[in-house]
Design a protein around this motif. Structure first.
Motif, PDB file in Angstrom:
ATOM      1  N   SER A 119      15.400   0.279  -1.778  1.00  0.00           N
ATOM      2  CA  SER A 119      14.606   0.166  -0.557  1.00  0.00           C
ATOM      3  C   SER A 119      13.277  -0.500  -0.883  1.00  0.00           C
ATOM      4  CB  SER A 119      14.402   1.532   0.099  1.00  0.00           C
ATOM      5  OG  SER A 119      13.823   2.455  -0.783  1.00  0.00           O
ATOM      6  N   ILE A 120      12.917  -1.451  -0.033  1.00  0.00           N
ATOM      7  CA  ILE A 120      11.691  -2.224  -0.253  1.00  0.00           C
ATOM      8  C   ILE A 120      10.885  -2.196   1.045  1.00  0.00           C
ATOM      9  CG2 ILE A 120      10.701  -4.429  -0.924  1.00  0.00           C
ATOM     10  CD1 ILE A 120      13.413  -5.007  -2.342  1.00  0.00           C
ATOM     11  N   ALA A 121       9.757  -1.509   0.995  1.00  0.00           N
ATOM     12  CA  ALA A 121       8.890  -1.365   2.164  1.00  0.00           C
ATOM     13  C   ALA A 121       7.875  -2.500   2.196  1.00  0.00           C
ATOM     14  CB  ALA A 121       8.176  -0.015   2.127  1.00  0.00           C
ATOM     15  N   LEU A 122       7.669  -3.042   3.368  1.00  0.00           N
ATOM     16  CA  LEU A 122       6.661  -4.077   3.586  1.00  0.00           C
ATOM     17  C   LEU A 122       5.439  -3.384   4.179  1.00  0.00           C
ATOM     18  CD1 LEU A 122       6.145  -7.150   3.487  1.00  0.00           C
ATOM     19  CD2 LEU A 122       6.971  -7.262   5.831  1.00  0.00           C
ATOM     20  N   GLU A 123       4.358  -3.299   3.408  1.00  0.00           N
ATOM     21  CA  GLU A 123       3.218  -2.462   3.787  1.00  0.00           C
ATOM     22  C   GLU A 123       1.885  -3.184   3.647  1.00  0.00           C
ATOM     23  OE1 GLU A 123       3.475   0.802   4.940  1.00  0.00           O
ATOM     24  OE2 GLU A 123       5.625   0.376   4.935  1.00  0.00           O
ATOM     25  N   GLU A 167       6.217  -3.936  -1.138  1.00  0.00           N
ATOM     26  CA  GLU A 167       5.615  -5.260  -1.258  1.00  0.00           C
ATOM     27  C   GLU A 167       4.529  -5.371  -0.207  1.00  0.00           C
ATOM     28  OE1 GLU A 167       8.675  -8.307  -1.144  1.00  0.00           O
ATOM     29  OE2 GLU A 167       8.969  -8.050  -3.286  1.00  0.00           O
ATOM     30  N   PRO A 168       3.454  -6.104  -0.510  1.00  0.00           N
ATOM     31  CA  PRO A 168       2.355  -6.206   0.454  1.00  0.00           C
ATOM     32  C   PRO A 168       2.784  -6.944   1.721  1.00  0.00           C
ATOM     33  CG  PRO A 168       1.999  -7.676  -1.405  1.00  0.00           C
ATOM     34  CD  PRO A 168       3.204  -6.853  -1.731  1.00  0.00           C
ATOM     35  N   ASN A 205       1.832 -11.878  -1.385  1.00  0.00           N
ATOM     36  CA  ASN A 205       3.003 -12.144  -2.221  1.00  0.00           C
ATOM     37  C   ASN A 205       4.055 -11.054  -2.053  1.00  0.00           C
ATOM     38  OD1 ASN A 205       4.622 -13.240  -4.203  1.00  0.00           O
ATOM     39  ND2 ASN A 205       3.593 -12.124  -5.837  1.00  0.00           N
ATOM     40  N   HIS A 206       5.209 -11.416  -1.525  1.00  0.00           N
ATOM     41  CA  HIS A 206       6.332 -10.485  -1.451  1.00  0.00           C
ATOM     42  C   HIS A 206       7.622 -11.226  -1.790  1.00  0.00           C
ATOM     43  CE1 HIS A 206       4.729 -11.400   2.599  1.00  0.00           C
ATOM     44  NE2 HIS A 206       5.948 -11.774   2.869  1.00  0.00           N
ATOM     45  N   PRO A 207       7.915 -11.316  -3.100  1.00  0.00           N
ATOM     46  CA  PRO A 207       9.035 -12.127  -3.579  1.00  0.00           C
ATOM     47  C   PRO A 207      10.404 -11.658  -3.116  1.00  0.00           C
ATOM     48  CG  PRO A 207       8.058 -10.873  -5.386  1.00  0.00           C
ATOM     49  CD  PRO A 207       7.173 -10.694  -4.206  1.00  0.00           C
ATOM     50  N   ALA A 208      10.631 -10.355  -2.975  1.00  0.00           N
ATOM     51  CA  ALA A 208      11.959  -9.904  -2.538  1.00  0.00           C
ATOM     52  C   ALA A 208      12.207 -10.307  -1.085  1.00  0.00           C
ATOM     53  CB  ALA A 208      12.105  -8.402  -2.713  1.00  0.00           C
ATOM     54  N   TYR A 209      11.211 -10.134  -0.221  1.00  0.00           N
ATOM     55  CA  TYR A 209      11.375 -10.539   1.178  1.00  0.00           C
ATOM     56  C   TYR A 209      11.632 -12.035   1.271  1.00  0.00           C
ATOM     57  CZ  TYR A 209      10.347  -6.131   3.494  1.00  0.00           C
ATOM     58  OH  TYR A 209      10.423  -4.858   3.963  1.00  0.00           O
TER      59      TYR A 209
END
Length: 173
Positions: free
Chosen positions: A97-101, A124-125, A129-133
């Motif tokens: 799980s990867i939260a965008l926050e 990820e911010p 920079n959010h490489p997974a998104y």
């Protein structure tokens, strides 16, 4: 004069925003998962290190209403998979799980309230920079991708009910 400058700057800003959100291509069936590094609570992980497992990548945010509605269902699904002896592949199944926050630790609290117990929880911010998104081409949340043992996308937003059947078919082929 100032109105013209402000109008031009707003036009540029909206153009950049449109490019940022809609200029990416979401991964589809058969694509390979991206080789990116994600950061968790004091650690980081290269996603390719998880190859050899069935992975459900779940992109969400603590501020996202539909995500918060789906989170408890996801936690129940994970616990069902991990405790059901009929799923021979369960030991090789993980949720990432990867939260965008925007910052802070609301995502940790919301995840705990929903019952998130899996080891791979990252943030990820929301801005920056959010490489997974970017790597997965996520344009909206919640979004999920089911990945096979070889790192190929085999499902985009699959229902939790269908995931075990999908993996069973992959296992039998």
């Amino acid at each position: 004069m100032w109105k013209n400058i402000i109008s031009i700057l707003l036009l540029i800003l909206f153009g950049l925003m449109a490019w940022y959100w809609f200029g990416r291509t979401e991964l589809v069936f058969g694509d390979t998962m991206p080789e990116v590094t994600v950061r968790g609570q004091g650690y980081e992980l290269d996603l390719v290190d998880l190859k050899g497992n069935y992975l459900l990548f779940y992109f969400w945010g603590s501020w996202c209403g539909p995500c918060r509605q789906k989170n408890p269902e996801l936690a129940r699904f994970y616990n069902e998979i991990k405790t059901n002896p009929d799923y021979k592949w369960a030991a090789d199944f993980e949720i990432v799980s990867i939260a965008l926050e925007s910052g802070g630790e609301a995502w940790i609290r919301i995840g705990e309230q929903a019952g998130f117990t899996w080891p791979y929880q990252f943030m990820e911010p929301r801005f920056g920079n959010h490489p997974a998104y970017y790597g997965f081409g996520v344009n909206s949340i919640p979004t999920s991708f089911l990945v096979d043992r070889e790192g190929r996308i085999v499902g985009v937003n699959p229902s939790f009910r269908n995931i075990p059947r999908m993996i069973d078919r992959l296992e039998s082929s």
